[in-house]
Write a protein that holds these residues in place. Structure first.
Motif, mmCIF file in Angstrom:
data_model
loop_
_atom_site.group_PDB
_atom_site.id
_atom_site.type_symbol
_atom_site.label_atom_id
_atom_site.label_comp_id
_atom_site.label_asym_id
_atom_site.label_seq_id
_atom_site.Cartn_x
_atom_site.Cartn_y
_atom_site.Cartn_z
ATOM 1 N N ASN A 87 0.812 -1.204 0.000
ATOM 2 C CA ASN A 87 0.000 0.000 0.000
ATOM 3 C C ASN A 87 0.850 1.261 0.000
ATOM 4 O O ASN A 87 0.441 2.294 0.495
ATOM 5 N N TYR B 143 -3.955 4.866 -0.501
ATOM 6 C CA TYR B 143 -5.102 4.072 -0.089
ATOM 7 C C TYR B 143 -5.791 3.394 -1.273
ATOM 8 O O TYR B 143 -5.937 3.987 -2.346
ATOM 9 N N THR B 144 -6.207 2.187 -1.034
ATOM 10 C CA THR B 144 -6.988 1.460 -2.038
ATOM 11 C C THR B 144 -8.468 1.591 -1.691
ATOM 12 O O THR B 144 -8.837 2.059 -0.605
ATOM 13 N N GLU C 200 -10.385 -0.845 -0.974
ATOM 14 C CA GLU C 200 -10.605 -1.720 0.171
ATOM 15 C C GLU C 200 -10.182 -1.052 1.479
ATOM 16 O O GLU C 200 -10.819 -1.223 2.518
ATOM 17 N N ASP C 201 -9.080 -0.270 1.424
ATOM 18 C CA ASP C 201 -8.631 0.459 2.619
ATOM 19 C C ASP C 201 -9.710 1.417 3.103
ATOM 20 O O ASP C 201 -10.003 1.499 4.294
ATOM 21 N N LYS D 223 -12.855 1.229 2.560
ATOM 22 C CA LYS D 223 -13.993 0.469 3.087
ATOM 23 C C LYS D 223 -13.724 0.063 4.541
ATOM 24 O O LYS D 223 -14.599 0.178 5.395
ATOM 25 N N THR D 224 -12.484 -0.369 4.817
ATOM 26 C CA THR D 224 -12.120 -0.735 6.194
ATOM 27 C C THR D 224 -12.208 0.476 7.108
ATOM 28 O O THR D 224 -12.740 0.399 8.224
#
Length: 297
Positions: free
Chosen positions: A30, A34-35, A37-38, A40-41
Motif C-alpha cells: 500500500n 489508499y486502495t 478496500e482500505d 472500506k475498512t
C-alpha cells in the motif's frame, strides 16, 4: 484503591516498553496510497462523535531531577480518593499544549515548561524543518524527532458526563525557581489537593489508573533515552531555550494585545519594540530591527 504490587508494576512496565520498542510494520502493498478496500475498512471501523459527546483533556508527565533522583509530579485528589497526573480541558481559544501547562499549575501549584524528548511520532514534518539534523522521516510513515509534542494518549468512557474522554499528555519540567508547589497557584477547585514528587517507581505503583501509570512509564523510557545521549540532551536544552524566547514574545504580544492595539501606529510600534527587547538579547542583532521601528514611529 491501594498501590499495586511490584510484580504488577514490572509486568506493566514490560508491556509499555514492548510497545515502544516494537518496529512499526511497512505495508509494502500500500505504498502508493489508499486502495478502495482500505477506505472500506476505514469506513467500517470509524467512530463518530458530536462535540458534546467527546471530551478532550490535556495534561503533563512532569519530571524533575533532585540530587540524581528523577521524580514525577502527581497529586492526591481528596474528593475522588485517587492519585492522579495533572490534566484538564482547554479554555476557549487556548492551545492544547498551553492547556496542559495551565492545568498542571492549577492542580499542583507548580509552573511547568516543555521537556523536549526524542521519540517516534506521526506529527507532520515538511519544508525547512524536514532538513533539521534532529528530524528523521522514516519509511514506515513515522517521524523520529526531538520534539515537545504529545508523548502518550489514553481514552475511556466517562461515567459522570457520559462523554467519551480522550486525554493527551505532554512531557514537562518545572520552570526555573518553581520546583515546589505554591498553594497560592492552585485553582479554586484544587485547594484540597495533596501535591507529591514521587520517584518513577513510586508513581508507577501509586497512580490509581493503569493508563496513567503507563504514561509515566512511557515518559521514563523516553527521558532516559534522551538524557543518556549527550548530544540529544544538549539539543533538548537548546530547543527549550528557543521555546522560552519565542514564548516570551508570544506572551508579550498577547498580554499587550498587539493585534487589538488600533489606537495608533505609534502605540503598535512601542509594543512591538518592547517585545523585541525582551526576546533579542544580542544588541547587535536587535539594532537593525529597532532602527527600522524608530523610522515607523
Amino acid at each position: 484503591m491501594g498501590p499495586i504490587s511490584e510484580k504488577t508494576r514490572l509486568e506493566e512496565y514490560r508491556e509499555v516498553k514492548g510497545r515502544l520498542d516494537q518496529k512499526w510494520p511497512i505495508d509494502e502493498a500500500n505504498t502508493s496510497g489508499y486502495t478502495v478496500e482500505d477506505w472500506k475498512t476505514n469506513n467500517d471501523t470509524a467512530k463518530c462523535y458530536d462535540p458534546k459527546s467527546l471530551m478532550m483533556s490535556f495534561g503533563t508527565v512532569t519530571i524533575r531531577e533532585e540530587e540524581g533522583r528523577c521524580e514525577i509530579l502527581v497529586f492526591y485528589n481528596l474528593k475522588h480518593e485517587s492519585f492522579q497526573l495533572p490534566k484538564g480541558r482547554r479554555n476557549l481559544h487556548e492551545s492544547a499544549a498551553d492547556a496542559a501547562m495551565r492545568e498542571t499549575q492549577e492542580e499542583t501549584g507548580v509552573v511547568v515548561q516543555p521537556l523536549y524528548l526524542n521519540f517516534d511520532t506521526r506529527i507532520q514534518v515538511d519544508g525547512e524543518m524536514a532538513k533539521e539534523d534532529y528530524v528523521r522521516c522514516n519509511s514506515n510513515g513515522t517521524v523520529t524527532a526531538m520534539n515537545r509534542d504529545i508523548i502518550y494518549a489514553m481514552s475511556y468512557s466517562d461515567k459522570k458526563t457520559q462523554a467519551y474522554r480522550h486525554i493527551y499528555f505532554y512531557a514537562a519540567q518545572p520552570a526555573a525557581g518553581y520546583g515546589e508547589s505554591n498553594p497560592a497557584m492552585l485553582g479554586n477547585e484544587d485547594k484540597t489537593n495533596t501535591v507529591l514528587w514521587l520517584s518513577f517507581e513510586e508513581a508507577q505503583t501509586q497512580l490509581t489508573m493503569k493508563a496513567e501509570r503507563a504514561a509515566v512509564m512511557t515518559a521514563q523510557i523516553l527521558y532516559k533515552r534522551t538524557r543518556d545521549d549527550k548530544g540529544s540532551w544538549a539539543l533538548s536544552k537548546r530547543l527549550l531555550e528557543q521555546w522560552r524566547k519565542e514564548n516570551a514574545v508570544r506572551r508579550a504580544l498577547t498580554e499587550q494585545a498587539l493585534v487589538r492595539a488600533v489606537v495608533s501606529d505609534t502605540k503598535k510600534v512601542a509594543i512591538l519594540t518592547e517585545a523585541i527587547k525582551r526576546i533579542v538579547t544580542d544588541q547587535a542583532a536587535a539594532a537593525p530591527i529597532l532602527d527600522y521601528l524608530k523610522q515607523l514611529s
